[in-house]
Design a protein around this motif. Structure first.
Motif, PDB file in Angstrom:
ATOM      1  N   GLY A   5      86.252   9.608  47.594  1.00  0.00           N
ATOM      2  CA  GLY A   5      87.159   9.356  46.477  1.00  0.00           C
ATOM      3  C   GLY A   5      86.784  10.152  45.246  1.00  0.00           C
ATOM      4  O   GLY A   5      86.529  11.355  45.311  1.00  0.00           O
ATOM      5  N   VAL A   6      86.720   9.463  44.105  1.00  0.00           N
ATOM      6  CA  VAL A   6      86.323  10.112  42.852  1.00  0.00           C
ATOM      7  C   VAL A   6      84.795  10.217  42.849  1.00  0.00           C
ATOM      8  O   VAL A   6      84.097   9.219  43.004  1.00  0.00           O
ATOM      9  CB  VAL A   6      86.808   9.294  41.639  1.00  0.00           C
ATOM     10  CG1 VAL A   6      86.367   9.965  40.340  1.00  0.00           C
ATOM     11  CG2 VAL A   6      88.336   9.144  41.675  1.00  0.00           C
ATOM     12  N   LEU A   7      84.278  11.429  42.666  1.00  0.00           N
ATOM     13  CA  LEU A   7      82.830  11.651  42.759  1.00  0.00           C
ATOM     14  C   LEU A   7      82.107  11.439  41.438  1.00  0.00           C
ATOM     15  O   LEU A   7      81.075  10.777  41.384  1.00  0.00           O
ATOM     16  CB  LEU A   7      82.532  13.076  43.234  1.00  0.00           C
ATOM     17  CG  LEU A   7      82.995  13.469  44.625  1.00  0.00           C
ATOM     18  CD1 LEU A   7      82.564  14.893  44.916  1.00  0.00           C
ATOM     19  CD2 LEU A   7      82.453  12.512  45.671  1.00  0.00           C
ATOM     20  N   ARG A   8      82.632  12.060  40.378  1.00  0.00           N
ATOM     21  CA  ARG A   8      81.851  12.075  39.125  1.00  0.00           C
ATOM     22  C   ARG A   8      82.674  12.652  37.982  1.00  0.00           C
ATOM     23  O   ARG A   8      83.654  13.367  38.226  1.00  0.00           O
ATOM     24  CB  ARG A   8      80.609  12.930  39.300  1.00  0.00           C
ATOM     25  CG  ARG A   8      80.910  14.392  39.637  1.00  0.00           C
ATOM     26  CD  ARG A   8      79.649  15.264  39.601  1.00  0.00           C
ATOM     27  NE  ARG A   8      79.940  16.640  39.981  1.00  0.00           N
ATOM     28  CZ  ARG A   8      79.910  17.109  41.217  1.00  0.00           C
ATOM     29  NH1 ARG A   8      79.631  16.297  42.225  1.00  0.00           N
ATOM     30  NH2 ARG A   8      80.180  18.385  41.457  1.00  0.00           N
ATOM     31  N   PRO A   9      82.227  12.384  36.736  1.00  0.00           N
ATOM     32  CA  PRO A   9      82.809  13.110  35.607  1.00  0.00           C
ATOM     33  C   PRO A   9      82.614  14.611  35.823  1.00  0.00           C
ATOM     34  O   PRO A   9      81.540  15.050  36.241  1.00  0.00           O
ATOM     35  CB  PRO A   9      81.986  12.625  34.412  1.00  0.00           C
ATOM     36  CG  PRO A   9      81.499  11.279  34.817  1.00  0.00           C
ATOM     37  CD  PRO A   9      81.235  11.394  36.306  1.00  0.00           C
ATOM     38  N   PHE A  69      89.852  14.294  29.851  1.00  0.00           N
ATOM     39  CA  PHE A  69      88.580  14.090  30.549  1.00  0.00           C
ATOM     40  C   PHE A  69      88.880  14.162  32.041  1.00  0.00           C
ATOM     41  O   PHE A  69      89.825  13.529  32.518  1.00  0.00           O
ATOM     42  CB  PHE A  69      87.986  12.728  30.182  1.00  0.00           C
ATOM     43  CG  PHE A  69      86.541  12.569  30.581  1.00  0.00           C
ATOM     44  CD1 PHE A  69      85.529  13.107  29.803  1.00  0.00           C
ATOM     45  CD2 PHE A  69      86.197  11.889  31.747  1.00  0.00           C
ATOM     46  CE1 PHE A  69      84.185  12.968  30.169  1.00  0.00           C
ATOM     47  CE2 PHE A  69      84.855  11.743  32.116  1.00  0.00           C
ATOM     48  CZ  PHE A  69      83.852  12.290  31.319  1.00  0.00           C
ATOM     49  N   GLY A  70      88.095  14.936  32.780  1.00  0.00           N
ATOM     50  CA  GLY A  70      88.399  15.179  34.191  1.00  0.00           C
ATOM     51  C   GLY A  70      87.319  14.668  35.125  1.00  0.00           C
ATOM     52  O   GLY A  70      86.130  14.690  34.795  1.00  0.00           O
ATOM     53  N   PHE A  71      87.756  14.214  36.303  1.00  0.00           N
ATOM     54  CA  PHE A  71      86.832  13.770  37.346  1.00  0.00           C
ATOM     55  C   PHE A  71      86.982  14.658  38.572  1.00  0.00           C
ATOM     56  O   PHE A  71      88.098  14.975  38.986  1.00  0.00           O
ATOM     57  CB  PHE A  71      87.138  12.322  37.760  1.00  0.00           C
ATOM     58  CG  PHE A  71      86.783  11.311  36.715  1.00  0.00           C
ATOM     59  CD1 PHE A  71      85.499  10.790  36.649  1.00  0.00           C
ATOM     60  CD2 PHE A  71      87.725  10.893  35.788  1.00  0.00           C
ATOM     61  CE1 PHE A  71      85.163   9.864  35.678  1.00  0.00           C
ATOM     62  CE2 PHE A  71      87.394   9.960  34.816  1.00  0.00           C
ATOM     63  CZ  PHE A  71      86.109   9.448  34.765  1.00  0.00           C
ATOM     64  N   LEU A 117      94.446  11.425  28.250  1.00  0.00           N
ATOM     65  CA  LEU A 117      94.793  12.207  29.429  1.00  0.00           C
ATOM     66  C   LEU A 117      93.574  12.286  30.341  1.00  0.00           C
ATOM     67  O   LEU A 117      92.492  12.707  29.918  1.00  0.00           O
ATOM     68  CB  LEU A 117      95.228  13.618  29.029  1.00  0.00           C
ATOM     69  CG  LEU A 117      96.524  13.713  28.209  1.00  0.00           C
ATOM     70  CD1 LEU A 117      96.826  15.171  27.864  1.00  0.00           C
ATOM     71  CD2 LEU A 117      97.705  13.088  28.963  1.00  0.00           C
ATOM     72  N   ILE A 118      93.783  11.863  31.585  1.00  0.00           N
ATOM     73  CA  ILE A 118      92.725  11.916  32.605  1.00  0.00           C
ATOM     74  C   ILE A 118      93.179  12.889  33.685  1.00  0.00           C
ATOM     75  O   ILE A 118      94.367  12.942  34.026  1.00  0.00           O
ATOM     76  CB  ILE A 118      92.490  10.519  33.212  1.00  0.00           C
ATOM     77  CG1 ILE A 118      92.024   9.524  32.140  1.00  0.00           C
ATOM     78  CG2 ILE A 118      91.485  10.584  34.375  1.00  0.00           C
ATOM     79  CD1 ILE A 118      90.653   9.788  31.556  1.00  0.00           C
ATOM     80  N   GLU A 119      92.256  13.663  34.211  1.00  0.00           N
ATOM     81  CA  GLU A 119      92.572  14.630  35.253  1.00  0.00           C
ATOM     82  C   GLU A 119      91.679  14.401  36.469  1.00  0.00           C
ATOM     83  O   GLU A 119      90.528  13.985  36.335  1.00  0.00           O
ATOM     84  CB  GLU A 119      92.290  16.055  34.775  1.00  0.00           C
ATOM     85  CG  GLU A 119      93.011  16.440  33.538  1.00  0.00           C
ATOM     86  CD  GLU A 119      92.758  17.898  33.158  1.00  0.00           C
ATOM     87  OE1 GLU A 119      93.561  18.409  32.385  1.00  0.00           O
ATOM     88  OE2 GLU A 119      91.772  18.501  33.628  1.00  0.00           O
ATOM     89  N   LEU A 120      92.230  14.725  37.624  1.00  0.00           N
ATOM     90  CA  LEU A 120      91.456  14.768  38.870  1.00  0.00           C
ATOM     91  C   LEU A 120      91.571  16.186  39.416  1.00  0.00           C
ATOM     92  O   LEU A 120      92.621  16.824  39.291  1.00  0.00           O
ATOM     93  CB  LEU A 120      92.029  13.780  39.892  1.00  0.00           C
ATOM     94  CG  LEU A 120      92.213  12.332  39.440  1.00  0.00           C
ATOM     95  CD1 LEU A 120      92.882  11.519  40.550  1.00  0.00           C
ATOM     96  CD2 LEU A 120      90.882  11.701  39.052  1.00  0.00           C
TER      97      LEU A 120
END
Ligand code: FE
Length: 309
Positions: A5-9, A69-71, A117-120
């Motif tokens: 899934g989501v790993l890290r900042p 901020f992106g993950f 705003l969040i990014e993947l």
């Protein structure tokens, strides 16, 4: 693999008032490594031990604050799945094409009910930490320049609708709640700390009337001594320090909060414990917020609640 899934900042893009003054600050005082500049004039940095191309991007603007901020997520299939999940949840997502950020693949962006705003993204060029992957030295000269943090660790964002934000991170993105501070009436959360990993937090939010605000981006140091050394370097360079060196009760992290030349708060941080997703969250009552913020002094510093960009 246990971690999916989501790993890290992965990155923050922060607005600064004077680009070259800020480059000098982030490169020579904080000690980040400059890794590129793009046609839009943005300057890219990484911490010395990070392997991907960048984690901190600055852009000159009239107002300080955070753009996004992106993950990093595990792979492209995960990115597609999380995009579908966000849309199924009712959020609107947009695609930012590969290459918009240097050395970075396609990004999925959405706006939180807090106005952030969040990014993947799944792909960013691995440039390494300079020590190589075969028989590496434990550190490189880049660690010895300025404060020299290890990695971008987490961010704390201020905005409205934190309860809705918590639902998105826990129900869609696979995060879990590690700690929280209750509102004075005990009925809701004034602040939440969320993890997608074994870290004590990857992102945190505090309830605040104005949307989209940055409280701080945090940079990991290797030891408490390195946090104290960061304080020495801040003073040598007349950096505006907010709180610390001290220890948060919340997360048990050892910390200094300070401001960059544009007034964006940043943190040099180490420690905390390592939670697992099955842990029950820790709760702080509002009357103990002072201990949560600054355990030795038991002081709810006014700036913590009121100064954001
Ligand atoms: Fe922090």
């Amino acid at each position: 693999m246990a971690m999916t899934g989501v790993l890290r900042p992965g990155h923050a893009q922060v607005r600064v008032l004077n680009l070259e003054e800020s480059v000098r600050f982030y490169r020579d005082v904080l000690g980040l490594v400059e890794t590129g500049r793009d046609a839009q004039g943005r300057v890219y940095f990484k911490c010395w031990d990070e392997r991907d191309h960048h984690s901190y991007v600055i852009r000159e603007a009239d107002e300080a604050g955070i753009d996004f901020f992106g993950f990093k997520v595990l792979d492209k299939a995960t990115l597609e799945q999380l995009d579908a999940d966000l849309q199924a949840y009712g959020l609107t997502t947009t695609r930012i094409p590969a290459g918009d950020l240097l050395e970075t693949g396609e990004r999925v962006r959405f706006e939180l009910p807090s106005g952030h705003l969040i990014e993947l993204y799944a792909e960013k060029t691995a440039v390494g930490n300079g020590a190589g992957l075969v028989n590496p030295a434990p550190w490189t000269q880049a660690r010895e320049h300025g404060i020299g943090p290890v990695r971008l660790d987490h961010t704390l964002l201020y905005g409205p609708n934190v309860a809705e934000v918590q639902k998105i991170f826990t129900e869609v993105l696979g995060f879990y709640l590690v700690e929280r501070v209750l509102t004075p009436d005990g009925q809701g959360n004034a602040a939440i700390w969320l993890s997608c990993s074994h870290k004590v937090h990857d992102i945190a939010f505090a309830e605040y009337p104005e949307p989209g605000k940055l409280h701080h981006c945090s940079f990991l140091m290797e030891s408490w001594e390195q946090v104290l050394r960061a304080g020495d370097i801040m003073s040598m360079n007349l950096v505006n320090v907010d709180i610390g060196p001290t220890r948060h009760g919340v997360t048990r992290g050892c910390t200094i909060y300070a401001w960059d030349p544009s007034g964006n708060r940043f943190e040099t941080f180490m420690g905390g414990y390592q939670p697992y997703p099955d842990y029950e969250p820790i709760t702080w009552t509002f009357d103990n917020f002072g201990q949560g913020l600054d355990y030795p002094q038991r002081k709810l510093h006014e700036t913590f609640l009121t100064v954001v960009t």
